[in-house]
Design a protein around this motif. Structure first.
Motif, PDB file in Angstrom:
ATOM      1  N   MET A   1       0.826  -1.203   0.000  1.00 45.80           N
ATOM      2  CA  MET A   1       0.000   0.000   0.000  1.00 45.80           C
ATOM      3  C   MET A   1       0.868   1.264   0.000  1.00 45.80           C
ATOM      4  SD  MET A   1      -3.007  -1.161   2.635  1.00 45.80           S
ATOM      5  CE  MET A   1      -3.843   0.418   2.549  1.00 45.80           C
ATOM      6  N   LEU A   2       1.990   1.193   0.704  1.00 46.49           N
ATOM      7  CA  LEU A   2       2.909   2.333   0.714  1.00 46.49           C
ATOM      8  C   LEU A   2       3.492   2.574  -0.686  1.00 46.49           C
ATOM      9  CD1 LEU A   2       4.476   4.477   2.316  1.00 46.49           C
ATOM     10  CD2 LEU A   2       6.214   2.720   2.786  1.00 46.49           C
ATOM     11  N   LYS A   3       3.806   1.489  -1.348  1.00 43.96           N
ATOM     12  CA  LYS A   3       4.341   1.602  -2.714  1.00 43.96           C
ATOM     13  C   LYS A   3       3.309   2.210  -3.663  1.00 43.96           C
ATOM     14  CE  LYS A   3       6.595  -1.088  -6.345  1.00 43.96           C
ATOM     15  NZ  LYS A   3       7.066  -2.435  -6.756  1.00 43.96           N
ATOM     16  N   LEU A   4       2.053   1.758  -3.506  1.00 45.13           N
ATOM     17  CA  LEU A   4       0.987   2.331  -4.336  1.00 45.13           C
ATOM     18  C   LEU A   4       0.799   3.816  -4.034  1.00 45.13           C
ATOM     19  CD1 LEU A   4      -1.708  -0.510  -4.230  1.00 45.13           C
ATOM     20  CD2 LEU A   4      -0.196   0.077  -6.141  1.00 45.13           C
ATOM     21  N   GLY A   5       0.982   4.182  -2.804  1.00 48.36           N
ATOM     22  CA  GLY A   5       0.847   5.597  -2.445  1.00 48.36           C
ATOM     23  C   GLY A   5       1.955   6.436  -3.016  1.00 48.36           C
ATOM     24  N   VAL A   6       3.213   5.870  -2.985  1.00 40.62           N
ATOM     25  CA  VAL A   6       4.361   6.630  -3.473  1.00 40.62           C
ATOM     26  C   VAL A   6       4.340   6.716  -5.000  1.00 40.62           C
ATOM     27  CG1 VAL A   6       6.876   6.659  -3.641  1.00 40.62           C
ATOM     28  CG2 VAL A   6       5.769   6.129  -1.468  1.00 40.62           C
ATOM     29  N   GLU A   7       4.091   5.605  -5.664  1.00 35.01           N
ATOM     30  CA  GLU A   7       4.203   5.553  -7.115  1.00 35.01           C
ATOM     31  C   GLU A   7       2.948   6.055  -7.827  1.00 35.01           C
ATOM     32  OE1 GLU A   7       5.302   1.640  -8.274  1.00 35.01           O
ATOM     33  OE2 GLU A   7       7.265   1.711  -7.284  1.00 35.01           O
ATOM     34  N   TYR A   8       1.776   5.823  -7.220  1.00 34.72           N
ATOM     35  CA  TYR A   8       0.537   6.154  -7.915  1.00 34.72           C
ATOM     36  C   TYR A   8      -0.277   7.204  -7.167  1.00 34.72           C
ATOM     37  CZ  TYR A   8       1.551   1.980 -10.643  1.00 34.72           C
ATOM     38  OH  TYR A   8       2.148   1.053 -11.451  1.00 34.72           O
ATOM     39  N   GLY A   9       0.199   7.593  -6.010  1.00 36.72           N
ATOM     40  CA  GLY A   9      -0.507   8.627  -5.278  1.00 36.72           C
ATOM     41  C   GLY A   9      -1.814   8.139  -4.656  1.00 36.72           C
ATOM     42  N   LEU A  10      -1.971   6.825  -4.545  1.00 36.88           N
ATOM     43  CA  LEU A  10      -3.192   6.257  -3.969  1.00 36.88           C
ATOM     44  C   LEU A  10      -3.012   6.069  -2.476  1.00 36.88           C
ATOM     45  CD1 LEU A  10      -4.042   3.566  -6.679  1.00 36.88           C
ATOM     46  CD2 LEU A  10      -4.978   5.866  -6.458  1.00 36.88           C
ATOM     47  N   VAL A  11      -4.056   6.400  -1.746  1.00 35.28           N
ATOM     48  CA  VAL A  11      -4.050   6.239  -0.294  1.00 35.28           C
ATOM     49  C   VAL A  11      -5.220   5.345   0.080  1.00 35.28           C
ATOM     50  CG1 VAL A  11      -2.928   8.455   0.123  1.00 35.28           C
ATOM     51  CG2 VAL A  11      -5.408   8.348  -0.011  1.00 35.28           C
ATOM     52  N   PRO A  12      -5.213   4.797   1.323  1.00 36.79           N
ATOM     53  CA  PRO A  12      -6.304   3.897   1.716  1.00 36.79           C
ATOM     54  C   PRO A  12      -7.692   4.495   1.587  1.00 36.79           C
ATOM     55  CG  PRO A  12      -4.484   3.720   3.244  1.00 36.79           C
ATOM     56  CD  PRO A  12      -4.148   4.837   2.310  1.00 36.79           C
ATOM     57  N   GLY A  13      -7.824   5.853   1.624  1.00 38.14           N
ATOM     58  CA  GLY A  13      -9.156   6.473   1.483  1.00 38.14           C
ATOM     59  C   GLY A  13      -9.583   6.484   0.033  1.00 38.14           C
ATOM     60  N   TYR A  14      -9.824   5.307  -0.530  1.00 37.51           N
ATOM     61  CA  TYR A  14     -10.124   5.170  -1.965  1.00 37.51           C
ATOM     62  C   TYR A  14     -11.402   5.909  -2.333  1.00 37.51           C
ATOM     63  CZ  TYR A  14     -11.589   2.934  -6.311  1.00 37.51           C
ATOM     64  OH  TYR A  14     -12.028   2.690  -7.591  1.00 37.51           O
ATOM     65  N   ASP A  15     -12.421   5.810  -1.524  1.00 40.43           N
ATOM     66  CA  ASP A  15     -13.693   6.460  -1.843  1.00 40.43           C
ATOM     67  C   ASP A  15     -13.544   7.980  -1.913  1.00 40.43           C
ATOM     68  OD1 ASP A  15     -14.844   4.001  -1.916  1.00 40.43           O
ATOM     69  OD2 ASP A  15     -15.578   4.071   0.175  1.00 40.43           O
ATOM     70  N   GLU A  16     -12.795   8.550  -1.010  1.00 42.87           N
ATOM     71  CA  GLU A  16     -12.588   9.999  -0.990  1.00 42.87           C
ATOM     72  C   GLU A  16     -11.822  10.462  -2.220  1.00 42.87           C
ATOM     73  OE1 GLU A  16     -13.097  13.790   0.352  1.00 42.87           O
ATOM     74  OE2 GLU A  16     -13.976  11.931   1.162  1.00 42.87           O
ATOM     75  N   GLN A  17     -10.791   9.676  -2.582  1.00 42.89           N
ATOM     76  CA  GLN A  17     -10.028  10.024  -3.781  1.00 42.89           C
ATOM     77  C   GLN A  17     -10.895   9.966  -5.026  1.00 42.89           C
ATOM     78  OE1 GLN A  17      -6.526   7.498  -3.795  1.00 42.89           O
ATOM     79  NE2 GLN A  17      -5.244   9.309  -3.457  1.00 42.89           N
ATOM     80  N   SER A  18     -11.729   8.957  -5.112  1.00 39.45           N
ATOM     81  CA  SER A  18     -12.605   8.814  -6.278  1.00 39.45           C
ATOM     82  C   SER A  18     -13.549  10.004  -6.394  1.00 39.45           C
ATOM     83  CB  SER A  18     -13.412   7.508  -6.171  1.00 39.45           C
ATOM     84  OG  SER A  18     -12.550   6.402  -6.140  1.00 39.45           O
ATOM     85  N   ARG A  19     -14.047  10.456  -5.256  1.00 38.50           N
ATOM     86  CA  ARG A  19     -14.953  11.589  -5.253  1.00 38.50           C
ATOM     87  C   ARG A  19     -14.255  12.869  -5.765  1.00 38.50           C
ATOM     88  NH1 ARG A  19     -17.542   9.558  -0.980  1.00 38.50           N
ATOM     89  NH2 ARG A  19     -16.023  10.416   0.460  1.00 38.50           N
TER      90      ARG A  19
END
Length: 345
Positions: free
Chosen positions: A205-223
């Protein structure tokens, strides 16, 4: 007239007497024995007097050391049976075990106390015989365990019982700790494996956050991405960033959702394992007593053995019977000699 006379004649005849031959024989035997005793009363008195003197002397403490008895009654506590036996039977079995016996022997130096020569090839058998003769552990009718110790030292008799109880507590604690250590080790392995899995999920998950800017709050990001796409958020929209996040969500959004749900599930399992691990650690760390002592051992102030009057009475009775038997044999031999002499004449 003649009939009346005949009836009167019959009435004068006495009724037959039934004689029990066995009873008569026993009676004459008793009479003969009494006659023999009276005939030899002087000899018997001397013999019994000497026996009395010797039995009193040799039953004294200089020849038979007095032994004192201490005892305790206990119930098992904080234990569970291993099979079909009761808690009391389990307690009895452990107290009679070789490990408890050897612990008591070493703690109180019973080899030296019992005067056992270890150079003798059978010294161990002699030691166990003395131990079993002086230390008895039995179950009472009320499902308790009674420990009895006979010893020439009253203080040591009391201390041996306390030593058996201490050794029992240590033995049961050791048995329980062995099992609890296995449980603790099992949960520790589970926790370590689950921790490794959780760490790997968090690293991904940390790698996804660093490389793709994704964080565990997926719903908030989608919004936020949808607002940027539809330009409904107001103000200046960072279109390149919105496009980048949109692409990242399209490529890795499903993975981040899966990782979040997996992390939550593993975290719950880890929490349950941690609770069980803490309980096992608590059980391993407990310092319980496994004995409910109903009657504590005391220092006896009165000897239990030998009982002198039993020794004296037994000696007098056995010598009296033996003397009467010997006198009977002598009298019988004398009668035979006299009969032979009279028959020759």
């Amino acid at each position: 007239m003649s009939q009346i006379s005949l009836k009167n004649l019959y009435s004068l005849i006495p009724e037959p007497v039934i004689v029990n031959l066995e009873s008569m024989e026993n009676y004459f035997r008793s009479v003969n024995i009494l006659k023999l005793v009276l005939k030899w009363k002087v000899h018997l008195s001397v013999i019994l007097g000497i026996t009395l003197l010797f039995s009193v002397v040799f039953s004294g403490k200089h020849f038979i050391p007095p032994r004192y008895k201490s005892f305790a009654i206990a119930y098992p506590s904080n234990v569970a049976p291993y099979s079909d036996e009761s808690e009391t039977e389990q307690m009895l079995q452990i107290m009679q075990s070789a490990s408890i016996r050897d612990s008591v022997v070493n703690r109180f130096n019973l080899i030296g106390h019992y005067g056992i020569d270890t150079l003798n090839a059978l010294w161990r058998s002699t030691l166990y015989y003395e131990y079993g003769k002086n230390i008895r552990i039995n179950k009472t009718p009320y499902e308790a365990v009674m420990i009895e110790v006979l010893d020439t030292d009253p203080i040591l008799a009391r201390d041996i019982i306390n030593g058996i109880l201490d050794a029992y507590n240590l033995k049961v604690r050791s048995l329980h700790n062995n099992k609890f250590e296995e449980v603790v080790a099992m949960y520790k392995r589970h926790l370590d494996r689950k921790k490794i899995k959780i760490d790997s999920i968090e690293n991904r998950m940390l790698k996804l956050g660093v490389e793709y800017g994704l964080v565990p709050g997926y719903d908030e990001q989608s919004r936020e991405v949808m607002r940027g796409v539809l330009k409904t958020s107001g103000g200046n929209v960072n279109s390149p960033e919105v496009a980048r996040l949109r692409k990242s969500l399209e490529e890795k959004g499903g993975e981040i959702v899966y990782l979040v749900s997996l992390l939550q599930a593993d975290a719950l399992v880890y929490s349950d394992y941690q609770k069980e691990y803490d309980i096992a650690q608590m059980n391993l760390d407990r310092q319980f007593s496994y004995v409910n002592l109903v009657t504590s051992p005391d220092i006896p102030d009165k000897k239990a053995t030998p009982v002198r009057w039993i020794i004296v009475a037994g000696s007098l009775l056995s010598v009296l019977l033996l003397s009467i038997l010997t006198i009977g044999i002598l009298e019988n031999a004398s009668l035979k000699v006299s009969f032979r002499k009279s028959s020759k004449q």
